[in-house]
Design a protein around this motif. Structure first.
Motif, PDB file in Angstrom:
ATOM      1  N   LEU A 142     -14.066  24.061  38.252  1.00 48.33           N
ATOM      2  CA  LEU A 142     -13.287  23.056  37.531  1.00 48.33           C
ATOM      3  C   LEU A 142     -14.190  21.719  38.014  1.00 48.33           C
ATOM      4  O   LEU A 142     -14.228  20.838  36.687  1.00 48.33           O
ATOM      5  N   PRO A 143     -14.574  21.410  38.987  1.00 45.24           N
ATOM      6  CA  PRO A 143     -15.645  20.624  38.776  1.00 45.24           C
ATOM      7  C   PRO A 143     -16.537  20.584  38.375  1.00 45.24           C
ATOM      8  O   PRO A 143     -17.264  19.405  37.496  1.00 45.24           O
ATOM      9  N   PRO A 166      -4.095  19.004  33.067  1.00 45.23           N
ATOM     10  CA  PRO A 166      -4.635  19.883  32.661  1.00 45.23           C
ATOM     11  C   PRO A 166      -4.925  19.832  34.382  1.00 45.23           C
ATOM     12  O   PRO A 166      -5.569  21.351  34.552  1.00 45.23           O
ATOM     13  N   LEU A 167      -5.225  19.319  34.920  1.00 43.46           N
ATOM     14  CA  LEU A 167      -6.099  19.789  36.456  1.00 43.46           C
ATOM     15  C   LEU A 167      -5.010  19.627  37.499  1.00 43.46           C
ATOM     16  O   LEU A 167      -5.466  21.071  38.199  1.00 43.46           O
ATOM     17  N   ILE A 181      -3.418  25.565  39.708  1.00 42.40           N
ATOM     18  CA  ILE A 181      -2.930  26.510  40.125  1.00 42.40           C
ATOM     19  C   ILE A 181      -2.537  27.483  39.340  1.00 42.40           C
ATOM     20  O   ILE A 181      -2.876  28.769  39.740  1.00 42.40           O
ATOM     21  N   GLY A 182      -3.178  27.934  38.242  1.00 38.64           N
ATOM     22  CA  GLY A 182      -3.468  28.850  37.721  1.00 38.64           C
ATOM     23  C   GLY A 182      -4.826  29.049  36.314  1.00 38.64           C
ATOM     24  O   GLY A 182      -5.076  29.959  35.884  1.00 38.64           O
ATOM     25  N   LEU A 211     -10.718  15.866  42.373  1.00 39.42           N
ATOM     26  CA  LEU A 211     -11.337  16.326  43.447  1.00 39.42           C
ATOM     27  C   LEU A 211     -10.257  16.712  43.967  1.00 39.42           C
ATOM     28  O   LEU A 211     -10.001  18.204  44.919  1.00 39.42           O
ATOM     29  N   GLY A 212      -8.675  16.719  44.176  1.00 34.90           N
ATOM     30  CA  GLY A 212      -7.425  16.713  44.723  1.00 34.90           C
ATOM     31  C   GLY A 212      -7.004  18.351  44.591  1.00 34.90           C
ATOM     32  O   GLY A 212      -6.898  19.243  45.387  1.00 34.90           O
ATOM     33  N   ALA A 213      -7.064  18.851  42.306  1.00 31.53           N
ATOM     34  CA  ALA A 213      -7.188  19.505  42.075  1.00 31.53           C
ATOM     35  C   ALA A 213      -8.367  20.676  42.774  1.00 31.53           C
ATOM     36  O   ALA A 213      -7.521  21.693  42.523  1.00 31.53           O
ATOM     37  N   TRP A 214      -9.144  20.667  42.537  1.00 31.19           N
ATOM     38  CA  TRP A 214     -10.297  21.814  43.446  1.00 31.19           C
ATOM     39  C   TRP A 214      -9.978  21.726  44.298  1.00 31.19           C
ATOM     40  O   TRP A 214      -9.881  22.908  44.950  1.00 31.19           O
ATOM     41  N   ILE A 215      -9.745  20.744  45.465  1.00 30.25           N
ATOM     42  CA  ILE A 215      -9.453  21.241  47.020  1.00 30.25           C
ATOM     43  C   ILE A 215      -8.339  22.081  47.232  1.00 30.25           C
ATOM     44  O   ILE A 215      -7.797  23.100  47.389  1.00 30.25           O
TER      45      ILE A 215
END
Length: 323
Positions: free
Chosen positions: A14-15, A164-165, A170-171, A312-316
């Motif tokens: 993701l990042p 998308p993030l 989630i998946g 950053l939030g999605a990665w965490i």
């Protein structure tokens, strides 16, 4: 490569994809899954129309088959790639996620219009903004073009980045790809015209549901980004979104627009002509000031920082199994 590092690769996709988008944007020379989605939609529509007389049912099955088909194909591709080698899986998942993000291309589109308006080339700026909005812009002057650009940047930070993030968290890439099909379906068949009023209804409703949470969560991310930027205010972003986020024809688009309006201190939306017909939309940020050319640059910076914080939030969130 050590096995411990290979085990971490799926969580780095993701990042890595976000960084790739920041560097490359949307290279025209590369094949793009969204264009393939568009062609699949064009081919599938007559197939379902011809075989299912009920337009609403045909549209529902049409949308579900394409969305699930995209998810299944992406999931199979990613799984097989990881079975070949961890690095292969990481590369494929990163590439798929990269294709789902459009932060840089959105900023570039906004800044191109900003540069034209700054140079006094209003006619060229008008032609450019006509390519990214659906309204009639023939009579638009510099301030009108600036307002339309800021609105587009604000609305598309959800469709093009945060949603998308959200689904990637989630998946992974398969769910993010499925979201891109949802979004593409809505942009192609989610219209209230005679051709798509019934057939496209399911696609439009699925898009509304998919963006419901991301659009509302976006307010918090936009407010945090505004807090970190000099001259913008998170308090007004939150209050404007709270009081006026629902003042939009879309059940979702009004929330990021209202947050941007409050953060930038400008009035957005309002009456516009569509195909020669005046649509009397309410203003968002009705007590705020008018949009100027300089607000485009501020909006692009706010969108970019919002995208970074969202990543950053999605990665965490995606790494919760490791925590």
């Amino acid at each position: 490569m050590p096995s411990a590092l290979l085990d971490l690769l799926p969580w780095l996709a993701l990042p890595a994809a976000f960084a790739l988008d920041a560097v490359l944007g949307d290279p025209r020379v590369l094949p793009h899954p969204v264009r393939w989605m568009g062609r699949a939609i064009e081919k599938a529509e007559p197939f379902f129309r011809a075989r299912i007389p009920n337009e609403r049912l045909a549209g529902l099955l049409f949308a579900l088959s394409l969305i699930l088909g995209c998810w299944g194909l992406a999931a199979l591709t990613v799984r097989l790639a990881y079975q070949v080698h961890g690095l292969c899986g990481f590369a494929i998942e990163t590439l798929l996620l990269f294709y789902c993000l459009s932060a840089r291309s959105l900023a570039q589109a906004g800044m191109e219009i900003h540069a034209l308006l700054t140079a006094g080339e209003v006619d060229r700026a008008r032609a450019q903004v006509a390519m990214i909005v659906g309204r009639d812009v023939e009579r638009y002057q510099a301030d009108d073009i600036a307002r339309a650009t800021v609105e587009t940047v604000a609305e598309n930070v959800v469709d093009g980045v945060l949603s998308p993030l959200f689904f990637a968290a989630i998946g992974g890439a398969p769910l993010a790809i499925a979201y891109k099909m949802i979004n593409t379906l809505d942009s192609m068949v989610g219209y209230k015209n005679p051709r798509y009023l019934l057939f496209g209804r399911a696609a439009a409703r699925i898009d509304d549901v998919a963006n419901f949470l991301p659009s509302r969560l976006s307010v918090l991310v936009i407010a945090l980004a505004a807090r970190l930027m000099t001259g913008l205010t998170s308090k007004h972003a939150l209050s404007t979104a709270w009081h006026e986020g629902s003042h939009h024809a879309s059940p979702n688009a009004g929330y990021p627009e209202a947050a941007f309006a409050g953060a930038l201190g400008v009035r957005l939306n309002g009456p516009n002509f569509y195909h020669g017909v005046l649509v009397d939309k309410p203003f968002i940020g009705k007590a705020l000031g008018t949009v100027g050319i300089h607000h485009i640059k501020l909006a692009c910076r706010l969108m970019t920082l919002t995208s970074l914080l969202g990543c950053l939030g999605a990665w965490i969130a995606s790494m919760w199994p490791l925590l």
